[in-house]
Design a protein around this motif. Sequence first.
Motif, PDB file in Angstrom:
ATOM      1  N   ASP A 108       1.031  -1.240   0.075  1.00  0.00           N
ATOM      2  CA  ASP A 108       0.034   0.216  -0.107  1.00  0.00           C
ATOM      3  C   ASP A 108       0.805   1.294  -0.084  1.00  0.00           C
ATOM      4  O   ASP A 108       0.511   2.134   0.816  1.00  0.00           O
ATOM      5  CB  ASP A 108      -0.974   0.000   1.200  1.00  0.00           C
ATOM      6  CG  ASP A 108      -1.934  -1.121   1.011  1.00  0.00           C
ATOM      7  OD1 ASP A 108      -2.286  -1.631   0.017  1.00  0.00           O
ATOM      8  OD2 ASP A 108      -2.334  -1.503   2.403  1.00  0.00           O
ATOM      9  N   VAL A 150       0.138  -9.929   1.212  1.00  0.00           N
ATOM     10  CA  VAL A 150      -0.693 -10.959   0.519  1.00  0.00           C
ATOM     11  C   VAL A 150      -2.382 -10.368   0.824  1.00  0.00           C
ATOM     12  O   VAL A 150      -2.562 -10.042   1.964  1.00  0.00           O
ATOM     13  CB  VAL A 150      -0.933 -12.279   1.026  1.00  0.00           C
ATOM     14  CG1 VAL A 150      -1.984 -13.130   0.455  1.00  0.00           C
ATOM     15  CG2 VAL A 150       0.269 -13.151   0.786  1.00  0.00           C
ATOM     16  N   ALA A 151      -2.819  -9.987  -0.096  1.00  0.00           N
ATOM     17  CA  ALA A 151      -4.385  -9.311   0.102  1.00  0.00           C
ATOM     18  C   ALA A 151      -4.470  -8.162   1.016  1.00  0.00           C
ATOM     19  O   ALA A 151      -5.340  -8.329   1.841  1.00  0.00           O
ATOM     20  CB  ALA A 151      -5.239 -10.544   0.244  1.00  0.00           C
ATOM     21  N   GLY A 152      -3.595  -7.259   1.116  1.00  0.00           N
ATOM     22  CA  GLY A 152      -3.670  -6.256   1.863  1.00  0.00           C
ATOM     23  C   GLY A 152      -3.183  -6.227   3.260  1.00  0.00           C
ATOM     24  O   GLY A 152      -3.216  -5.462   4.027  1.00  0.00           O
ATOM     25  N   ARG A 192       0.832 -12.031  10.982  1.00  0.00           N
ATOM     26  CA  ARG A 192       0.093 -11.102  10.142  1.00  0.00           C
ATOM     27  C   ARG A 192      -0.046  -9.698  10.750  1.00  0.00           C
ATOM     28  O   ARG A 192      -0.243  -9.606  11.959  1.00  0.00           O
ATOM     29  CB  ARG A 192      -1.129 -11.711   9.804  1.00  0.00           C
ATOM     30  CG  ARG A 192      -1.918 -10.940   8.751  1.00  0.00           C
ATOM     31  CD  ARG A 192      -3.202 -11.685   8.443  1.00  0.00           C
ATOM     32  NE  ARG A 192      -4.334 -11.344   9.589  1.00  0.00           N
ATOM     33  CZ  ARG A 192      -5.603 -11.385   9.180  1.00  0.00           C
ATOM     34  NH1 ARG A 192      -6.125 -11.856   8.169  1.00  0.00           N
ATOM     35  NH2 ARG A 192      -6.480 -11.132  10.327  1.00  0.00           N
TER      36      ARG A 192
END
Length: 285
Positions: free
Chosen positions: A213, A263-265, A282
Amino acid sequence: YFAADDGISGRELWRTDGSDLGTRLVKDIAPGPQDSHLTELTAFAGKIVFRVDCPTSACLHMLYKSNGTAAGTKPFKDRDGQQVSGDINYLSVVGTQLFFYRDDGEIWRSRGGSSTLRNIGDFDPWTGIVSSGGQGYFSVGSELWTTDGTPGGTVAVTTIGSVRLDDLFDVDGTLFFLAGTLYASDGTAAGTFPVGPENHVSFLDDVQMAALDGHFYYAGLAADSGICKEGARTLWRSDGSSEGTLEVSPTPRSCPFRELTPVAGALFFAAGDGLSNIELWRYVP
């Protein structure tokens, strides 16, 4: 494309389309059970380019390319039709150009065809070439350099004191690197400045850096090094500014802190917290 050993042909070039039937050996470059020792598989101009270090003179220290067929897997040649060989490493792609280092510091580039292969110069760089904002960047000791693939367009951007530059990493056109502390650069001398606090990071492996991001995430040194020989690490991030460079959290604080993977944000990584062994973590911004 990947390197694998089927127990018959040695470690060679393979390809797969994701199915059992579509997974096959491309070519036995070093015939028989010998390995071709292929490394640095790099996608370029519709082909796979890689280096081989066969135990025979037929393919010793050479640059190869492949279109996915046995007949199309062959040595990379220069404009004189000679096979490209020597101490080759740090293959990288910047836009439509392939760069690599050869024989103790020479930088070479190709635009796809043999006639476009040329020696840009002997710079003895410290790092591989990293693409950022359409330009290639590398370091020579304490100097940051940029290249557009031509000798005249390969110039020094700035010098950072007497500290060696290392660990170049691009995030959406902002170049991050280490030189005693974390720096950010837009590719100009005026736009190159420190963003991290002093001594909060000494060196980084590729698996200790990631982009997510528009931010640069890395395993920085914690204030309390604990029992770690080289300092305990925690998760840090930077947006390219001093005020936007900070420690995400003091936990986990771990000696090994690796495998940063977006991975995926979310950002996944491997670390310990002093209570458990190395486990999967995470982080969600």
